[in-house]
Motif scaffolding. Structure first.
Motif, PDB file in Angstrom:
ATOM      1  N   ARG A  73       0.824  -1.209   0.000  1.00 15.00           N
ATOM      2  CA  ARG A  73       0.000   0.000   0.000  1.00 15.00           C
ATOM      3  C   ARG A  73       0.854   1.253   0.000  1.00 15.00           C
ATOM      4  O   ARG A  73       0.457   2.291  -0.519  1.00 15.00           O
ATOM      5  CB  ARG A  73      -0.903   0.022   1.238  1.00 15.00           C
ATOM      6  CG  ARG A  73      -1.940  -1.087   1.289  1.00 15.00           C
ATOM      7  CD  ARG A  73      -2.597  -1.135   2.648  1.00 15.00           C
ATOM      8  NE  ARG A  73      -3.111   0.178   3.047  1.00 15.00           N
ATOM      9  CZ  ARG A  73      -3.289   0.542   4.315  1.00 15.00           C
ATOM     10  NH1 ARG A  73      -2.973  -0.273   5.298  1.00 15.00           N
ATOM     11  NH2 ARG A  73      -3.779   1.741   4.583  1.00 15.00           N
ATOM     12  N   LEU A  74       2.046   1.138   0.600  1.00 16.45           N
ATOM     13  CA  LEU A  74       2.902   2.307   0.796  1.00 16.45           C
ATOM     14  C   LEU A  74       4.356   1.947   0.532  1.00 16.45           C
ATOM     15  O   LEU A  74       4.838   0.902   0.975  1.00 16.45           O
ATOM     16  CB  LEU A  74       2.755   2.822   2.235  1.00 16.45           C
ATOM     17  CG  LEU A  74       3.703   3.935   2.679  1.00 16.45           C
ATOM     18  CD1 LEU A  74       3.434   5.215   1.887  1.00 16.45           C
ATOM     19  CD2 LEU A  74       3.552   4.195   4.179  1.00 16.45           C
ATOM     20  N   LEU A  93       5.738   4.434  -9.874  1.00 16.86           N
ATOM     21  CA  LEU A  93       4.513   5.128 -10.269  1.00 16.86           C
ATOM     22  C   LEU A  93       4.003   4.641 -11.622  1.00 16.86           C
ATOM     23  O   LEU A  93       2.796   4.631 -11.873  1.00 16.86           O
ATOM     24  CB  LEU A  93       4.762   6.637 -10.295  1.00 16.86           C
ATOM     25  CG  LEU A  93       5.006   7.272  -8.918  1.00 16.86           C
ATOM     26  CD1 LEU A  93       5.656   8.634  -9.048  1.00 16.86           C
ATOM     27  CD2 LEU A  93       3.707   7.366  -8.135  1.00 16.86           C
ATOM     28  N   ASN A  98      -1.442   2.285  -8.184  1.00 15.09           N
ATOM     29  CA  ASN A  98      -2.236   2.344  -6.955  1.00 15.09           C
ATOM     30  C   ASN A  98      -1.376   2.393  -5.694  1.00 15.09           C
ATOM     31  O   ASN A  98      -1.907   2.483  -4.586  1.00 15.09           O
ATOM     32  CB  ASN A  98      -3.178   1.139  -6.878  1.00 15.09           C
ATOM     33  CG  ASN A  98      -4.225   1.154  -7.969  1.00 15.09           C
ATOM     34  OD1 ASN A  98      -4.732   2.214  -8.343  1.00 15.09           O
ATOM     35  ND2 ASN A  98      -4.552  -0.012  -8.511  1.00 15.09           N
ATOM     36  N   LEU A  99      -0.071   2.339  -5.871  1.00 17.79           N
ATOM     37  CA  LEU A  99       0.856   2.363  -4.741  1.00 17.79           C
ATOM     38  C   LEU A  99       1.115   3.809  -4.327  1.00 17.79           C
ATOM     39  O   LEU A  99       1.417   4.665  -5.162  1.00 17.79           O
ATOM     40  CB  LEU A  99       2.169   1.698  -5.149  1.00 17.79           C
ATOM     41  CG  LEU A  99       3.296   1.662  -4.116  1.00 17.79           C
ATOM     42  CD1 LEU A  99       2.897   0.822  -2.915  1.00 17.79           C
ATOM     43  CD2 LEU A  99       4.573   1.115  -4.761  1.00 17.79           C
ATOM     44  N   HIS A 100       1.003   4.093  -3.031  1.00 18.29           N
ATOM     45  CA  HIS A 100       1.324   5.444  -2.533  1.00 18.29           C
ATOM     46  C   HIS A 100       2.832   5.526  -2.317  1.00 18.29           C
ATOM     47  O   HIS A 100       3.394   4.775  -1.521  1.00 18.29           O
ATOM     48  CB  HIS A 100       0.588   5.730  -1.226  1.00 18.29           C
ATOM     49  CG  HIS A 100       0.724   7.151  -0.772  1.00 18.29           C
ATOM     50  ND1 HIS A 100      -0.285   8.074  -0.889  1.00 18.29           N
ATOM     51  CD2 HIS A 100       1.777   7.818  -0.235  1.00 18.29           C
ATOM     52  CE1 HIS A 100       0.120   9.249  -0.422  1.00 18.29           C
ATOM     53  NE2 HIS A 100       1.380   9.115  -0.021  1.00 18.29           N
ATOM     54  N   VAL A 101       3.474   6.454  -3.023  1.00 15.94           N
ATOM     55  CA  VAL A 101       4.922   6.612  -2.945  1.00 15.94           C
ATOM     56  C   VAL A 101       5.270   7.912  -2.239  1.00 15.94           C
ATOM     57  O   VAL A 101       4.810   8.987  -2.626  1.00 15.94           O
ATOM     58  CB  VAL A 101       5.553   6.610  -4.359  1.00 15.94           C
ATOM     59  CG1 VAL A 101       7.057   6.864  -4.271  1.00 15.94           C
ATOM     60  CG2 VAL A 101       5.269   5.292  -5.069  1.00 15.94           C
ATOM     61  N   ILE A 102       6.058   7.803  -1.180  1.00 14.56           N
ATOM     62  CA  ILE A 102       6.615   8.974  -0.503  1.00 14.56           C
ATOM     63  C   ILE A 102       8.097   9.009  -0.824  1.00 14.56           C
ATOM     64  O   ILE A 102       8.812   8.034  -0.576  1.00 14.56           O
ATOM     65  CB  ILE A 102       6.419   8.911   1.020  1.00 14.56           C
ATOM     66  CG1 ILE A 102       4.936   8.767   1.371  1.00 14.56           C
ATOM     67  CG2 ILE A 102       6.996  10.157   1.690  1.00 14.56           C
ATOM     68  CD1 ILE A 102       4.676   8.591   2.863  1.00 14.56           C
ATOM     69  N   CYS A 119       5.399  11.983  -8.891  1.00 21.75           N
ATOM     70  CA  CYS A 119       5.275  11.815  -7.447  1.00 21.75           C
ATOM     71  C   CYS A 119       4.610  13.053  -6.844  1.00 21.75           C
ATOM     72  O   CYS A 119       4.929  14.183  -7.223  1.00 21.75           O
ATOM     73  CB  CYS A 119       6.652  11.617  -6.818  1.00 21.75           C
ATOM     74  SG  CYS A 119       6.580  11.110  -5.087  1.00 21.75           S
ATOM     75  N   ARG A 120       3.697  12.830  -5.895  1.00 25.92           N
ATOM     76  CA  ARG A 120       2.975  13.953  -5.297  1.00 25.92           C
ATOM     77  C   ARG A 120       3.120  13.993  -3.780  1.00 25.92           C
ATOM     78  O   ARG A 120       2.538  14.853  -3.126  1.00 25.92           O
ATOM     79  CB  ARG A 120       1.486  13.891  -5.678  1.00 25.92           C
ATOM     80  CG  ARG A 120       1.226  14.141  -7.160  1.00 25.92           C
ATOM     81  CD  ARG A 120       1.643  15.546  -7.568  1.00 25.92           C
ATOM     82  NE  ARG A 120       1.411  15.829  -8.973  1.00 25.92           N
ATOM     83  CZ  ARG A 120       2.301  15.667  -9.938  1.00 25.92           C
ATOM     84  NH1 ARG A 120       3.524  15.214  -9.630  1.00 25.92           N
ATOM     85  NH2 ARG A 120       2.024  15.963 -11.189  1.00 25.92           N
ATOM     86  N   ASP A 121       3.876  13.074  -3.205  1.00 22.90           N
ATOM     87  CA  ASP A 121       4.157  13.094  -1.770  1.00 22.90           C
ATOM     88  C   ASP A 121       5.665  13.157  -1.629  1.00 22.90           C
ATOM     89  O   ASP A 121       6.350  12.132  -1.577  1.00 22.90           O
ATOM     90  CB  ASP A 121       3.574  11.858  -1.086  1.00 22.90           C
ATOM     91  CG  ASP A 121       3.394  12.049   0.417  1.00 22.90           C
ATOM     92  OD1 ASP A 121       3.984  13.006   0.957  1.00 22.90           O
ATOM     93  OD2 ASP A 121       2.670  11.254   1.042  1.00 22.90           O
TER      94      ASP A 121
END
Length: 213
Positions: A73-74, A93, A98-102, A119-121
Motif C-alpha cells: 500500500r505504501l 509510479l 495504486n501504490l502510494h509513494v513517498i 510523485c505527489r508526496d
C-alpha cells in the motif's frame, strides 16, 4: 540480495538517517515495514539491536517483487542517491499506479524532478528542520511561541504555493538557467511571494508580544 521472508504492505528503501526514523516511528505505532538497505555495515548494526532489515538494491525489479511490491500500500523511498530516488519513483509510479509513494528529496530542484516524474508526496530532507530553526529564531528575538509558529506556517504555505507554480514550467530535459518559462515564473513568484509573506508575517509580528509562551 537477502531472501525476504515476510512480505507486508509497507516497504521502506533505505534505513539511514531518514529511513531509520520513519521505520522506528512506524514500528512504534505497531506497524511492520519491510526495510531494504544496500549498506551491509548498516544492516549488521541493526541486527545487533534485533531489528530485521534486508540487504539488497531497492532499484532492482526482482528485489521489489520479492518484497511484495505488487501488494504493498505504501512505499517510502529514503535512499541517498538523488538520481536513484527519481528513477525508483518513476518506475514505481509507472508500474504500480495504486501504490502510494513517498519520496525523499535531496534539494529544491530534486522536488521538481520528482514532481515531473509524477510523485505527489515529496519531502525535502532538511525542510522541516529548517522551518523549526526559523521558528526558533523568531522566538529568540522576543516574539511569542504562537507568533513564531504562525510566521513559520505562513512561510510554509506561501513557499508551497510558489513551488507548485514553478513545477508547472520545470522540464528536466532543459537546464534550469535555459528554461525561459521556468525562470519567468520564478521571477514573478519571488516578487509575489515576498510581498505576500511580508504582509502576513508583518501583521503577525506587529501583534503585542505579551503572553510569550
Amino acid at each position: 540480495m537477502d531472501a525476504i521472508e515476510e512480505q507486508g504492505d509497507i516497504i521502506i528503501a533505505g534505513h539511514g538517517r531518514v529511513g531509520g526514523i520513519v521505520a522506528r516511528m512506524l514500528r512504534g505505532a505497531g506497524l511492520k515495514p519491510t526495510v531494504i538497505d544496500y549498506s551491509s555495515r548498516q544492516l549488521e548494526m541493526l541486527k545487533k539491536f534485533g531489528i530485521q532489515a534486508y540487504y539488497g538494491d531497492a532499484t532492482r525489479p526482482d528485489l521489489l517483487h520479492a518484497a511484495g511490491v505488487e501488494h504493498a500500500r505504501l512505499f517510502v523511498i529514503a535512499i541517498d542517491d538523488k538520481d536513484q530516488i527519481t528513477e525508483l519513483a518513476k518506475y514505481l509510479l509507472e508500474h504500480y499506479p495504486n501504490l502510494h509513494v513517498i519520496a525523499r528529496a535531496v534539494d529544491r530542484n530534486h522536488v521538481y524532478d520528482l514532481w515531473y516524474a509524477g510523485c505527489r508526496d515529496i519531502i525535502r530532507e532538511t525542510y522541516d528542520s529548517s522551518l523549526r530553526i526559523g521558528r526558533s529564531a523568531v522566538e529568540a528575538l522576543g516574539y511569542s511561541r504562537v507568533q513564531a509558529e504562525r510566521v513559520m506556517m505562513a512561510f510554509q504555505e506561501v513557499d508551497r504555493k510558489g513551488m507548485l507554480v514553478a513545477a508547472q514550467h520545470y522540464d528536466p530535459a532543459v537546464p534550469a538557467l535555459e528554461n525561459e518559462a521556468y525562470l519567468a515564473s520564478i521571477s514573478q513568484m519571488r516578487g509575489d511571494w515576498e510581498a505576500e509573506l511580508a504582509e502576513r508575517a508583518g501583521s503577525i509580528m506587529a501583534e503585542p508580544k505579551a503572553g510569550k509562551a
